[in-house]
Every structure is written in C-alpha cells, then in structure tokens.
Scaffold this motif. Structure first.
Motif, short mmCIF file in Angstrom:
data_model
loop_
_atom_site.label_atom_id
_atom_site.label_comp_id
_atom_site.label_asym_id
_atom_site.label_seq_id
_atom_site.Cartn_x
_atom_site.Cartn_y
_atom_site.Cartn_z
N VAL A 81 0.85 -1.20 0.00
CA VAL A 81 0.00 0.00 0.00
C VAL A 81 0.88 1.25 0.00
CG1 VAL A 81 -1.92 -1.11 1.19
CG2 VAL A 81 -0.17 0.06 2.54
N ARG A 82 0.34 2.29 -0.60
CA ARG A 82 1.01 3.59 -0.62
C ARG A 82 -0.06 4.66 -0.45
NH1 ARG A 82 4.25 6.16 -5.89
NH2 ARG A 82 5.22 7.93 -4.80
N ASP A 83 0.30 5.77 0.17
CA ASP A 83 -0.64 6.87 0.32
C ASP A 83 -1.30 7.15 -1.03
OD1 ASP A 83 -1.85 9.44 0.55
OD2 ASP A 83 -0.50 9.96 2.18
N GLY A 84 -2.63 7.04 -1.07
CA GLY A 84 -3.35 7.17 -2.33
C GLY A 84 -3.18 8.51 -3.00
N ARG A 85 -2.87 9.55 -2.25
CA ARG A 85 -2.65 10.86 -2.83
C ARG A 85 -1.36 10.88 -3.65
NH1 ARG A 85 -4.09 12.98 3.10
NH2 ARG A 85 -2.71 11.19 3.44
N ASP A 86 -0.31 10.26 -3.12
CA ASP A 86 0.92 10.13 -3.90
C ASP A 86 0.72 9.19 -5.09
OD1 ASP A 86 2.70 11.86 -2.62
OD2 ASP A 86 3.23 10.38 -1.10
N VAL A 87 -0.10 8.17 -4.90
CA VAL A 87 -0.41 7.25 -6.00
C VAL A 87 -1.06 8.01 -7.15
CG1 VAL A 87 -1.86 5.32 -6.73
CG2 VAL A 87 -0.59 5.19 -4.58
N MET A 88 -2.02 8.88 -6.83
CA MET A 88 -2.72 9.61 -7.88
C MET A 88 -1.77 10.48 -8.70
SD MET A 88 -5.84 8.65 -7.85
CE MET A 88 -5.48 7.02 -7.17
N GLU A 243 -7.39 6.20 7.30
CA GLU A 243 -7.33 6.00 8.75
C GLU A 243 -6.97 4.57 9.11
OE1 GLU A 243 -11.12 7.34 10.08
OE2 GLU A 243 -10.68 9.46 9.73
N ILE A 244 -7.54 3.60 8.41
CA ILE A 244 -7.22 2.19 8.66
C ILE A 244 -5.74 1.92 8.45
CG2 ILE A 244 -7.53 -0.17 7.77
CD1 ILE A 244 -10.46 0.53 7.29
N LEU A 245 -5.18 2.53 7.41
CA LEU A 245 -3.78 2.29 7.06
C LEU A 245 -2.82 3.19 7.86
CD1 LEU A 245 -4.13 1.95 3.18
CD2 LEU A 245 -3.88 0.10 4.85
N GLY A 246 -3.37 4.14 8.60
CA GLY A 246 -2.52 5.00 9.41
C GLY A 246 -2.00 6.22 8.70
#
Length: 256
Positions: A81-88, A243-246
């Motif tokens: 997993v990676r912060d979805g904002r950086d993924v986008m 939140e689940i992923l921290g």
C-alpha cells in the motif's frame, strides 16, 4: 508468491527487493515478456545468485495488480500500500493524462479565454491543474476498492511503501519473518543498495525524471499537486481507508 498492489504503489520496486533477497525469479503477470528489460536490473532478479534461494519454498516473485488470484490459498500474497494521494500523482504522470485525447481541452481553453481573458501561459497552468483533478476524481474510488478488496482477503503481509522508503532494512526483515524465511541482514542491505531509487531512475535523490518509470518516488509529493478542493474530495472518498492504514488526513493550503 505474489506481490499485489494498486498501480504506481511501488510494486516493481518491492518485487526486485524480494527477488534478490529470496534469490528467486521475478516476473510480471500483467505484462508478459522479458522482465525487467533493463539488463542491470535483470541480472539481480532472476535467481542463480550465490546466496540461499527460497524459490522452491515460496515460488517465483510475481507482480500483479489483479483483484483476484485463483490459487491465493496455496501461494503467499504480499500486499503493498502507498498513500493514495501520492499514488494519484504518480499514476497521472505514468498515464500521461495531461495529453489524453478523451479530454477536449481545446474547447475548454476557448471558454476560459472568453470568460477570463487568460494568457496562454496561465492557460497552460490551469490545464495541468484541471486535468489532474479530473484524473484524481476518476481513479480515487478504484484505489479505495482495490485496497478494501485485498484487506478482506487477508494477505500474509501488508507492506507500506513509506516504511519501505524510510526504514527499508527493518521493513524487509519483518516481511521475511512473515514469509517464514531467514535472510541474512547483509543480503537485505545489499538489495537496498542495489535497488536504490537513484539507481533505478538514473537521477540524484529528490530530483524528478519524468521519462523514467521511477519518476520521483518521494513521500508526500502530493502536497505539490493537490488543490484544497482536490484534498477535500479525496478525504471524503477515502478517509476511512487512510485512517485504517494510518495515513494522516490533511488540508493543504493550495487554492482551487
């Protein structure tokens, strides 16, 4: 074994690190062919190295973005997993979304010029921001669904990209324990050095190489791209996953 994650989460990088540490062959299930294409990378991720191999125990290191693996119960799955904002941000550059033919920018630009009388230079900046926002809104729920689906499948390990960047040796050591193998710390350190982002992307730390598959790779780059409305949208759609992923919710100060 499978390494699964949403596109541009660092899947390939983790696969390389694992292939070296486990002395196992790497391959890409979603893109059949010669992998990696770079000879420097390939020599370290096809097995046959001097240190202990765990390929007989864990199988090849197979990268995929799929939501369904038929033999998941019999084969270890590591989910990245990676912060979805950086993924986008990373994904939008990879897909070259700013030039997608599906978006009629010419007509949009004409309207803006008539209404606001902006210069061509300002229009170019607006185009970039507008199209990124469109891309982010289109893919955010896909990212949420991908993570939600795989967390319910309970992979053998969930690895955070940010941990892999900041504490790579510790992250890999903990992953090896979950995989049930003993890899010398020296081998793990070698893997981290061989596959540093500077080597993968042919750049110095922190610089951007837009032509490279490994464009930038830094944590928190999304703050340079998200407007306040982008952040609000992403928070609304993905807050429970963050939140689940921290991952911390933010409200950046950029204007819309």
């Amino acid at each position: 074994m499978y390494v699964v994650g949403y596109p541009k989460s660092g899947n390939t990088w983790l696969c390389y690190l694992l292939a070296y540490c486990l002395n196992a062959e790497y391959d890409d299930l979603d893109d059949p062919g010669i992998h990696p294409r770079n000879e420097y990378q390939r020599r370290y991720v096809k097995g046959g190295l001097e240190h202990t191999s765990y390929q007989d125990k864990l199988g090849k290191v197979l990268k995929t973005h799929t939501l369904e693996i038929k033999n998941q119960d019999s084969t270890p799955v590591v989910y990245l997993v990676r912060d979805g904002r950086d993924v986008m941000v990373s994904y939008s550059y990879y897909k070259n979304s700013f030039t997608q033919k599906s978006i009629s920018w010419s007509s949009y630009k004409t309207i803006l010029r008539q209404l606001y009388r902006l210069s061509i230079e300002k229009l170019t900046a607006v185009k970039k921001d507008w199209v990124f926002s469109w891309f982010m809104r289109r893919h955010t729920l896909d990212w949420v669904n991908h993570i939600d689906t795989w967390m319910k499948k309970k992979p053998i390990a969930i690895v955070k990209y940010e941990d892999l960047k900041t504490i790579p040796e510790k992250t890999l050591e903990e992953l090896m324990l979950k995989l049930g193998v003993q890899v010398d710390s020296e081998i793990i350190q070698q893997a981290v050095q061989i596959f540093k982002f500077e080597n993968l992307s042919n750049r110095r730390t922190g610089e951007e190489n837009k032509k490279s598959f490994y464009r930038k790779g830094i944590v928190g780059d999304w703050k340079n791209h998200f407007s306040s409305s982008d952040t609000a949208f992403f928070n609304k759609k993905a807050s429970y996953i963050l939140e689940i992923l921290g991952y911390e919710l933010h409200n950046n100060g950029n204007s819309c």
